[in-house]
Design an enzyme around this catalytic site. Structure first.
Site, PDB file in Angstrom:
ATOM      1  N   CYS A  66      33.062  40.315  61.375  1.00 23.17           N
ATOM      2  CA  CYS A  66      32.911  38.955  61.907  1.00 23.17           C
ATOM      3  C   CYS A  66      31.519  38.397  61.632  1.00 23.17           C
ATOM      4  O   CYS A  66      31.224  37.285  62.051  1.00 23.17           O
ATOM      5  CB  CYS A  66      33.236  38.921  63.397  1.00 23.17           C
ATOM      6  N   TYR A  87      36.406  51.308  66.182  1.00 22.24           N
ATOM      7  CA  TYR A  87      36.202  50.102  66.994  1.00 22.24           C
ATOM      8  C   TYR A  87      37.591  49.492  67.211  1.00 22.24           C
ATOM      9  O   TYR A  87      37.820  48.311  66.963  1.00 22.24           O
ATOM     10  CB  TYR A  87      35.278  49.099  66.300  1.00 22.24           C
ATOM     11  N   ASP A 137      36.237  47.865  62.424  1.00 14.90           N
ATOM     12  CA  ASP A 137      36.132  46.458  62.848  1.00 14.90           C
ATOM     13  C   ASP A 137      35.009  46.375  63.878  1.00 14.90           C
ATOM     14  O   ASP A 137      35.257  46.172  65.066  1.00 14.90           O
ATOM     15  CB  ASP A 137      37.488  46.033  63.455  1.00 14.90           C
ATOM     16  N   GLU A 179      37.211  53.952  70.307  1.00  7.68           N
ATOM     17  CA  GLU A 179      36.801  52.721  70.974  1.00  7.68           C
ATOM     18  C   GLU A 179      35.947  53.124  72.179  1.00  7.68           C
ATOM     19  O   GLU A 179      36.259  54.092  72.858  1.00  7.68           O
ATOM     20  CB  GLU A 179      38.083  51.977  71.378  1.00  7.68           C
ATOM     21  N   GLN A 220      41.559  38.974  69.812  1.00  3.81           N
ATOM     22  CA  GLN A 220      41.139  37.925  68.884  1.00  3.81           C
ATOM     23  C   GLN A 220      41.326  36.547  69.527  1.00  3.81           C
ATOM     24  O   GLN A 220      42.274  36.332  70.275  1.00  3.81           O
ATOM     25  CB  GLN A 220      41.962  38.002  67.604  1.00  3.81           C
TER      26      GLN A 220
END
Ligand SMILES: C[S@@+](CC[C@H](N)C(=O)[O-])C[C@H]1O[C@@H](n2cnc3c(N)ncnc32)[C@H](O)[C@@H]1O
Length: 419
Positions: free
Chosen positions: A374, A270, A347, A294, A238
């Site tokens: 996001c 993710y 995510d 992932e 992040q």
């Protein structure tokens, strides 16, 4: 609308709304025009830059004729309106708007996206990260990617372009990033320079050449509360120095504790290096079973290390859509029951999860889903698909983790309607 004052190469526009993506909306001769560097309530002189589409045009702001009350001097002189439009640095497209009003515009974008793309009526408050109000939203970026042009000049790209603009400062970056950034130092032979100030250890300046080669660096260490995560230098983490902390607590707080079963087939999709798997493990204890999925092998390797203290944790390298489709096709009855009791965190990147992932998730019928997003439009579209398949939006929070840009992070809880 267009009002008197148009000239041969400029028009006068009244800005009526904010659009997703950091631009604002005006109308000219019945057509939508997207305009940056302004805000609703303003009248600007603008030049059309793209009239190739039938349904909308694009323009650039040349001059603000009537400013809105929320206009402030831009936080970054390199991006200010007094520069020629193609000399304005990109990456701070809300920097001319008072910080509380930026959040109001982001709220509007999210509420509107939910309604238009998801058919969901919901209001939400956009919450600030700790310290941002006191710092007027400056000094938060722990990582910055700068570009290098053919003459070796280092800087951000100009807004909506791939042309490097030399700058004297990076006001959104932490002081460590600002000090280490090689602004004004030619870097011939490179294409990109990443400046990263992890929460533990020294700041790194990493160059990438035009063939994508960079030196292999030691992993970064990032601290969230008392926990440390190892992350590959080029891996995802992040950006805001408090984002991992804010999102960890948001994920821990939003889910329904009574619905969480530590022994279920819990998933962190993710998952990167395991941030949210650790968030669940920290909240629900050492016996928590959780699998991260992932696509980047290096991230999965670090996730396995970062989650080593939970014997029931597993890190898998796979694309989420493929992984879920395999689960849907092949799990046996007892695993299916564990999936039905599961809490699933996802995510996804900016493009969202998409219909295939949503439909596989719904097929598995988990107890609750926490969606970290996001992109408000991708979130809204996916929430609409979930709703059509029987998962309703329960709780929703939104966070301003990118002040002075249009970006917005949301955390949503989804629960099945027929349980
Ligand atoms: C927004 S990041 C989130 C990472 C992690 N949750 C965190 O907060 O640190 C999205 C992650 O998804 C990964 N990714 C992108 N597309 C994927 C896919 N189709 N399947 C699996 N992982 C994917 C990226 O490599 C990246 O690590």
């Amino acid at each position: 609308m267009s009002i008197s004052g148009d000239t041969a190469d400029s028009i006068v526009l009244e800005i009526s709304n904010v659009a997703h993506g950091g631009v604002f909306v005006a109308r000219h001769e019945g057509r939508v025009v997207f305009v940056p560097d302004t805000m609703p309530g303003e009248t600007v002189r603008a030049r059309i830059t793209d009239d190739s589409k039938k349904s909308f045009w694009r323009a650039e702001t040349l001059e603000v004729l009537t400013p809105a009350p929320e206009r402030v001097p831009h936080i970054w002189s390199a991006a200010a309106i007094d520069r020629a439009p193609d000399e304005r640095a990109g990456g701070a497209e809300f920097g001319h708007i008072a910080l509380p009003h930026q959040r109001e515009l982001k709220r509007h974008v999210l509420v509107d996206a939910l309604q238009r793309f998801g058919g969901i009526e919901r209001d939400v408050e956009v919450e600030a990260a700790p310290g941002d109000d006191e710092a007027n939203g400056l000094g938060y970026r722990s990582r910055v990617s700068l570009h290098v042009d053919e003459e070796g000049r280092v800087g951000p790209f100009a807004a909506r372009s791939h042309r490097v603009v030399p700058v004297d400062d990076l006001p959104l970056a932490t002081s460590a990033v600002q000090q280490a950034a090689p602004l004004g130092t030619p870097m011939p032979g490179l294409e990109r320079v990443d400046v990263i100030a992890p929460s533990v250890g020294a700041t790194r300046v990493v160059g990438t050449d035009p063939d994508g080669r960079r030196r292999a660096g030691e992993p970064l260490v990032e601290r969230v509360g008392t926990r440390e995560f190892q992350v590959a230098e080029e891996g995802f983490w992040q950006v805001h120095r408090h984002a991992a902390d804010v999102l960890t607590r948001a994920v821990q707080d939003i889910l329904v504790d009574d619905e969480f079963d530590p022994q279920a087939f819990n998933l962190d999709l993710y998952g990167g290096v395991g941030l949210f798997a650790a968030a669940l493990g920290d909240k629900f204890g050492r016996t928590t079973r959780i699998t991260t999925v992932e696509s980047e092998t290096t991230a999965t390797d670090w996730a396995a290390e970062n989650l080593a203290e939970w014997v029931g944790a597993q890190a898998i390298t796979d694309r989420v859509d493929r992984y879920l489709q395999r689960l849907v096709r092949s799990v046996g009855a007892s695993e299916r029951r564990r999936l039905q009791a599961a809490t699933i965190v996802l995510d996804p990147p900016r493009s969202g999860a998409g219909k295939n992932v949503v439909s596989a998730l719904v097929d598995l019928h988990p107890a609750q889903i926490v969606y970290v997003a996001c992109d408000p439009v991708a979130l809204a579209r996916d929430l609409g698909s979930f709703r059509d398949a029987g998962y309703e939006l329960d709780r929703l929070r939104a966070f301003d983790l990118f002040p002075h840009t249009h970006h917005l992070e949301s955390v949503a809880l989804l629960r099945p309607t027929n349980r």
